[in-house]
Design a protein around this motif. Structure first.
Motif, PDB file in Angstrom:
ATOM      1  N   SER A 187       0.830  -1.205   0.000  1.00  0.00           N
ATOM      2  CA  SER A 187       0.000   0.000   0.000  1.00  0.00           C
ATOM      3  C   SER A 187       0.867   1.258   0.000  1.00  0.00           C
ATOM      4  CB  SER A 187      -0.915   0.022   1.225  1.00  0.00           C
ATOM      5  OG  SER A 187      -0.161   0.235   2.403  1.00  0.00           O
ATOM      6  N   THR A 188       0.285   2.321  -0.494  1.00  0.00           N
ATOM      7  CA  THR A 188       0.975   3.606  -0.492  1.00  0.00           C
ATOM      8  C   THR A 188       1.265   4.068   0.931  1.00  0.00           C
ATOM      9  OG1 THR A 188      -0.095   4.238  -2.566  1.00  0.00           O
ATOM     10  CG2 THR A 188       0.805   6.017  -1.214  1.00  0.00           C
ATOM     11  N   ALA A 189       0.320   3.827   1.835  1.00  0.00           N
ATOM     12  CA  ALA A 189       0.504   4.256   3.223  1.00  0.00           C
ATOM     13  C   ALA A 189       1.727   3.599   3.838  1.00  0.00           C
ATOM     14  CB  ALA A 189      -0.747   3.928   4.032  1.00  0.00           C
ATOM     15  N   VAL A 190       1.909   2.306   3.619  1.00  0.00           N
ATOM     16  CA  VAL A 190       3.059   1.598   4.178  1.00  0.00           C
ATOM     17  C   VAL A 190       4.357   2.123   3.565  1.00  0.00           C
ATOM     18  CG1 VAL A 190       4.252  -0.621   4.199  1.00  0.00           C
ATOM     19  CG2 VAL A 190       1.859  -0.482   4.905  1.00  0.00           C
ATOM     20  N   GLU A 191       4.388   2.287   2.261  1.00  0.00           N
ATOM     21  CA  GLU A 191       5.622   2.740   1.625  1.00  0.00           C
ATOM     22  C   GLU A 191       5.978   4.165   2.026  1.00  0.00           C
ATOM     23  OE1 GLU A 191       5.342   1.886  -2.531  1.00  0.00           O
ATOM     24  OE2 GLU A 191       5.728  -0.250  -2.196  1.00  0.00           O
ATOM     25  N   ARG A 192       4.964   5.000   2.228  1.00  0.00           N
ATOM     26  CA  ARG A 192       5.241   6.356   2.725  1.00  0.00           C
ATOM     27  C   ARG A 192       5.770   6.304   4.162  1.00  0.00           C
ATOM     28  NH1 ARG A 192       0.454   9.506   3.130  1.00  0.00           N
ATOM     29  NH2 ARG A 192       1.828  11.285   3.435  1.00  0.00           N
ATOM     30  N   GLY A 193       5.211   5.416   4.981  1.00  0.00           N
ATOM     31  CA  GLY A 193       5.683   5.275   6.351  1.00  0.00           C
ATOM     32  C   GLY A 193       7.108   4.767   6.415  1.00  0.00           C
ATOM     33  N   ILE A 194       7.417   3.753   5.605  1.00  0.00           N
ATOM     34  CA  ILE A 194       8.791   3.254   5.536  1.00  0.00           C
ATOM     35  C   ILE A 194       9.715   4.358   5.033  1.00  0.00           C
ATOM     36  CG2 ILE A 194      10.314   1.647   4.343  1.00  0.00           C
ATOM     37  CD1 ILE A 194       8.689   0.273   6.495  1.00  0.00           C
ATOM     38  N   GLY A 195       9.250   5.104   4.052  1.00  0.00           N
ATOM     39  CA  GLY A 195      10.049   6.211   3.535  1.00  0.00           C
ATOM     40  C   GLY A 195      10.350   7.250   4.590  1.00  0.00           C
ATOM     41  N   TRP A 196       9.361   7.518   5.453  1.00  0.00           N
ATOM     42  CA  TRP A 196       9.595   8.493   6.527  1.00  0.00           C
ATOM     43  C   TRP A 196      10.677   7.989   7.478  1.00  0.00           C
ATOM     44  CZ3 TRP A 196       9.456   8.817  11.824  1.00  0.00           C
ATOM     45  CH2 TRP A 196       9.471  10.111  12.360  1.00  0.00           C
ATOM     46  N   LEU A 197      10.621   6.695   7.840  1.00  0.00           N
ATOM     47  CA  LEU A 197      11.641   6.144   8.728  1.00  0.00           C
ATOM     48  C   LEU A 197      13.017   6.217   8.080  1.00  0.00           C
ATOM     49  CD1 LEU A 197       9.860   2.987  10.217  1.00  0.00           C
ATOM     50  CD2 LEU A 197      10.369   5.139  11.386  1.00  0.00           C
ATOM     51  N   VAL A 198      13.104   5.888   6.801  1.00  0.00           N
ATOM     52  CA  VAL A 198      14.389   5.943   6.098  1.00  0.00           C
ATOM     53  C   VAL A 198      14.921   7.378   6.069  1.00  0.00           C
ATOM     54  CG1 VAL A 198      15.491   5.686   3.838  1.00  0.00           C
ATOM     55  CG2 VAL A 198      13.948   3.896   4.692  1.00  0.00           C
ATOM     56  N   ASP A 199      14.050   8.319   5.763  1.00  0.00           N
ATOM     57  CA  ASP A 199      14.479   9.715   5.601  1.00  0.00           C
ATOM     58  C   ASP A 199      14.885  10.370   6.922  1.00  0.00           C
ATOM     59  OD1 ASP A 199      14.004   9.502   2.904  1.00  0.00           O
ATOM     60  OD2 ASP A 199      12.035  10.474   2.980  1.00  0.00           O
TER      61      ASP A 199
ATOM     62  N   TRP B  82      17.311   6.898  15.655  1.00  0.00           N
ATOM     63  CA  TRP B  82      16.342   7.945  15.347  1.00  0.00           C
ATOM     64  C   TRP B  82      16.213   8.875  16.545  1.00  0.00           C
ATOM     65  CZ3 TRP B  82      15.832   3.115  13.253  1.00  0.00           C
ATOM     66  CH2 TRP B  82      15.500   3.028  11.893  1.00  0.00           C
ATOM     67  N   ASP B  83      15.871  10.124  16.276  1.00  0.00           N
ATOM     68  CA  ASP B  83      15.589  11.079  17.346  1.00  0.00           C
ATOM     69  C   ASP B  83      14.106  11.025  17.688  1.00  0.00           C
ATOM     70  OD1 ASP B  83      18.197  12.139  17.592  1.00  0.00           O
ATOM     71  OD2 ASP B  83      17.872  13.364  15.801  1.00  0.00           O
TER      72      ASP B  83
ATOM     73  N   GLN C 207      16.194   8.758   9.631  1.00  0.00           N
ATOM     74  CA  GLN C 207      17.216   8.022  10.376  1.00  0.00           C
ATOM     75  C   GLN C 207      18.489   8.841  10.504  1.00  0.00           C
ATOM     76  OE1 GLN C 207      18.824   4.434   8.541  1.00  0.00           O
ATOM     77  NE2 GLN C 207      18.827   3.380  10.517  1.00  0.00           N
ATOM     78  N   ARG C 208      19.103   8.774  11.678  1.00  0.00           N
ATOM     79  CA  ARG C 208      20.381   9.441  11.889  1.00  0.00           C
ATOM     80  C   ARG C 208      21.510   8.674  11.204  1.00  0.00           C
ATOM     81  NH1 ARG C 208      19.229   9.349  17.848  1.00  0.00           N
ATOM     82  NH2 ARG C 208      20.880   7.775  17.827  1.00  0.00           N
ATOM     83  N   ALA C 209      22.633   9.314  11.063  1.00  0.00           N
ATOM     84  CA  ALA C 209      23.781   8.675  10.427  1.00  0.00           C
ATOM     85  C   ALA C 209      24.277   7.468  11.209  1.00  0.00           C
ATOM     86  CB  ALA C 209      24.909   9.691  10.265  1.00  0.00           C
TER      87      ALA C 209
END
Length: 631
Positions: A571-583, A591-592, A585-587
Motif C-alpha cells: 500500500s501507499t501508506a506503508v511505503e510512505r511510512g517506511i520512507g519516513w523512517l528511512v528519511d 532515530w531522534d 534516520q540518523r547517520a
C-alpha cells in the motif's frame, strides 16, 4: 507507484535496517541486556531533593546538580509540564518551585515569579493534588488536618473486604501502605523558608455526589479517631504496615522498581524508628542512587532521577527486533540476550497470588529487580521472543511453557488481561479522596490483552484455545466506534491499534474482516502529510487529539506493524511510512524522538522510552522486507 520506485524503497529500507541493527547491537550491555533511559518529569527530582532534605542526608552537590536540571526543564512561560511539548501542570510546577527555593533561588527571581503567577492563576497550593500537599505537610507548609485521613488499619482488612490494599493496583497499593504510615505519624520538619506566597487563601471546592458525601463523613470519623486517646489496633496496624513494606523490598533495595513506593517506604520506615544505617534503609538509598542519571551540560553537571528502569522490556523488544530483522539464531548478540532473559524469570509467588493462589509462577517483570510483581505485558512479549528460539535450548522451551501457563492463569473473568493482577476492577477505591492522581486500579486493557492474545496465537494451541478465544472476543468488544483501540500503556490510539491488529490477525481474524478494515482505515486516515504517524499525549483528555500529532519513529512503527499485519505491504501508506523512517534516520543508525510516547497514568503521568525509537522501527522495516520469517 512504479515497480522501480518500489524497488528503490526496499533498497533504501534494507540499508536503513542494516545501520539500525548495528546501532542496536552496539547498545547491548556486556551482560546481554539493553536498557534505555526512561524520562518522566521533574517531580521525580523535586521529590528526591525533598526526601533527602527531610532525612537530613541532602548534600550541596546533589542539591546544586538537581536544581540545575530542574531549571533547564522550565518552559518559557515559567511552568513545568509532564511531557515534552505539553501544557504547564500545576502540581509539577509547585514541586519544582519548592525544590528551587530549597536550592536558594529567590522567590523574586524572574523564573520563579513566572512560575508563581501560573500557580496562583490555577488556584495555588489549595488546588494541587494530594501527593503534593503531603510533601508540603512534611515541612509544615500544609496542615495534616487538611489532608484526607488514611488509616494504617487498611493493612488489616482481608482481601475480600472492600477498600483492602489488594483492591488497589500493585503500584498504588505499594504507595498507599507507606503513605498511611506517614500521614498517621504526621511529622513536621520546617524548611528554612516558607512558600506561603503560593497560597490563594481560597478553600478547595468540596466534591459532590453520593460517594463524595459518604467518604467525607468517613473522613470526619477517622479524624476523630486519630485524635482519640484510645486507638485500638493502631499499634498493631503500624507494626503490620512495617512488616508488609519490608516483606516487599526487592534485592536492589527498592519497592516495585518504581519511584513512588520506594520514596514513601523509606519515609515510612524512617518515621517508624528505623535508623538510616539500618540495612533496609541503607540498601534502599543505595538502590535509589542507581536510578540517578548524571550528565555534563554547558551550565555544569546535572543529575536527574529515572522513575523506573526497563531492562527486561527493552531486551525482549530488542530480541524481537533482531529476529524481525532476520538475525540468525546463532547470532551471539541474540544468544546473550536470550540467556539473560531466561535468567530473569521469576519463579516465586507475588501479590498476584492473592487472586490466583493455585497458579504456578512463571512470569517476567519490567525491571532488574521486581520479583514480587511480574507482569502480563512483559511476560507475553518475552515469550513471543523466546518462542522463536526455543528449539535451540530445552531450558528456553521450559521457560516459554511456564510463561504461557502463567499468562493464561492471569486472565480476568471478562476475558481480558490487566498488567499486574487478575480481576483488579473494584472501582470503589477510585472514589477515595486520596485517589486524585493517576490510575489506582489495574483492569484489563486493549494493549496488554492484545499482547497476551498474540502470544497465545503464535505460541500455544491456536484458535481452539478457550483463553485465546475469550481474549479475541474481549478485543473485538473493545474496539472504538472509529475503528481504533485505546492504548493504556502507550500513546494512545495509535499504540492500541498497533498492538491489537497484529494480535487479531495472528489469532485468525483475516484482514478482510470488518474490524481489521475499520482499523486500517483509521490508521490511513491519520497518517501525517510527511508519511509518518504521531499522536499527542493530550488525546487522553481531549478526543480531538486522537491519532493527531507530530510524527515520531515509535508511533510510525506501531502503525506500520498494524498495516503490515493486515497485509498492506504494497500500500501507499506503508511505503510512505517506511520512507519516513528511512528519511529521518540518523547517520549512526538511530532515530531522534523528543516527544513522549509512553504512558504511566493516562492524563497524569507519561514516559519517554529511549529504546522505543530504535526497536520498533527495526521490527517494522524487517517485517516490511519479509525478514521476520512469519509472512
Amino acid at each position: 507507484m512504479t515497480t522501480a520506485s518500489k524497488s528503490d524503497v526496499r533498497t533504501d529500507a534494507l540499508a536503513a535496517l542494516t545501520n539500525a541493527r548495528a546501532h542496536l547491537n552496539s547498545r547491548q550491555a556486556a551482560g546481554g541486556w539493553w536498557k534505555g533511559e526512561l524520562r518522566t518529569n521533574v517531580t521525580m527530582d523535586a521529590e528526591d531533593l525533598l526526601m533527602r532534605q527531610f532525612l537530613g542526608i541532602l548534600t550541596a552537590d546533589e542539591l546544586e546538580q538537581s536544581a540545575r536540571w530542574i531549571r533547564s526543564q522550565q518552559r518559557a512561560d515559567g511552568t513545568w509540564a509532564t511531557f515534552t511539548g505539553g501544557p504547564g501542570e500545576l502540581s509539577t510546577t509547585i514541586e519544582a518551585y519548592v525544590a528551587l527555593r530549597l536550592a536558594g533561588d529567590s522567590a523574586d527571581a524572574p523564573h520563579l515569579r513566572r512560575a508563581r503567577a501560573f500557580v496562583l492563576e490555577l488556584g495555588g497550593i489549595e488546588a494541587s493534588r494530594v501527593f503534593t500537599r503531603i510533601w508540603l505537610a512534611l515541612f509544615g507548609e500544609w496542615a495534616w488536618d487538611d489532608l484526607p485521613s488514611m488509616p494504617p488499619e487498611v493493612v488489616l482488612l482481608p482481601s475480600w473486604m472492600p477498600l483492602n490494599v489488594y483492591d488497589f493496583g500493585c503500584w498504588a497499593r505499594q504507595t498507599v501502605v507507606p503513605i498511611c504510615v506517614v500521614t498517621t505519624l504526621r511529622p513536621v520538619r520546617p524548611l528554612p523558608f516558607t512558600v506561603s506566597e503560593l497560597r490563594t487563601g481560597r478553600r478547595r471546592s468540596a466534591p459532590r455526589g453520593l460517594y463524595a458525601t459518604g467518604f467525607s463523613l468517613l473522613d470526619k470519623a477517622l479524624k476523630l479517631y486519630d485524635r482519640s486517646p484510645v486507638q485500638p489496633g493502631r499499634g498493631v496496624a503500624l507494626r503490620q504496615a512495617a512488616e508488609w513494606i519490608i516483606a516487599r523490598q526487592e534485592d536492589d533495595g527498592g519497592w516495585g522498581g518504581i519511584q513512588p513506593p520506594w520514596v514513601y517506604s523509606i519515609l515510612a520506615l524512617h518515621l517508624l524508628g528505623y535508623p538510616m544505617d539500618h540495612p533496609v534503609l541503607s540498601t534502599a538509598i543505595a538502590g535509589l542512587d542507581t536510578f540517578l542519571v548524571h550528565e555534563a551540560t554547558p551550565e555544569g553537571p546535572v543529575r536527574w532521577l529515572e522513575a523506573c528502569q526497563s531492562p527486561v522490556w527493552d531486551t525482549c523488544l530488542a530480541a524481537t527486533a533482531l529476529l524481525d530483522a532476520g538475525a540468525d539464531l546463532e547470532d551471539p548478540v541474540l544468544d546473550k540476550a536470550v540467556t539473560w532473559i531466561v535468567g530473569e524469570e521469576i519463579r516465586r509467588p507475588g501479590d498476584w497470588a492473592v487472586k490466583r493462589p493455585d497458579l504456578e509462577p512463571g512470569g517476567w517483570a519490567f525491571e532488574f529487580a521486581n520479583d514480587g510483581y511480574p507482569d502480563i505485558d512483559d511476560t507475553a512479549e518475552v515469550v513471543l521472543a523466546l518462542d522463536r528460539v526455543k528449539d535451540q535450548d530445552p531450558s528456553v522451551k521450559a521457560a516459554v511453557e511456564r510463561g504461557i501457563a502463567w499468562v493464561k492463569g492471569m486472565q480476568s473473568r471478562d476475558g481480558g488481561w490487566g498488567a499486574f493482577d487478575a480481576d483488579n476492577t473494584r472501582r470503589l477505591v477510585e472514589k477515595i479522596p486520596f485517589s486524585d492522581f493517576g490510575a489506582v486500579i489495574d483492569p484489563p486493557s486493549a494493549d496488554v490483552t492484545a499482547h497476551a492474545v498474540e502470544m497465545l496465537a503464535h505460541c500455544d494451541a491456536g484458535a481452539t484455545d478457550e483463553s485465546l478465544a475469550r481474549g479475541v472476543r474481549w478485543l473485538l468488544d473493545a474496539q472504538e466506534a472509529d475503528g481504533s483501540w485505546f492504548g493504556r500503556w502507550g500513546t494512545n490510539y495509535v499504540y492500541g491499534t498497533g498492538a491489537v491488529v497484529p494480535a487479531l490477525v495472528a489469532a485468525g481474524i483475516t484482514p478482510d474482516t470488518e474490524p481489521i478494515r475499520r482499523a486500517t482505515a483509521w490508521l490511513v486516515e491519520h497518517q501525517n502529510v510527511d508519511g509518518g504517524w504521531g499522536e499527542d499525549l493530550r488525546s487522553y483528555v481531549d478526543p480531538s487529539w486522537a491519532g493527531r500529532g507530530e510524527s515520531t519513529p515509535s508511533q510510525t512503527a506501531w502503525a506500520l506493524l498494524a498495516l503490515l499485519a493486515a497485509d498492506e505491504h504494497d500500500s501507499t501508506a506503508v511505503e510512505r511510512g517506511i520512507g519516513w523512517l528511512v528519511d529521518t534516520q540518523r547517520a549512526d543508525g538511530g532515530w531522534d524522538e523528543e516527544l513522549y510516547t509512553g504512558t504511566g497514568f493516562p492524563g497524569d503521568f507519561y514516559l519517554s522510552y529511549e529504546m522505543y525509537r530504535l526497536v520498533f522501527p527495526i521490527s517494522a522495516i524487517g517485517r516490511y522486507l519479509g525478514l521476520d520469517g512469519r509472512r
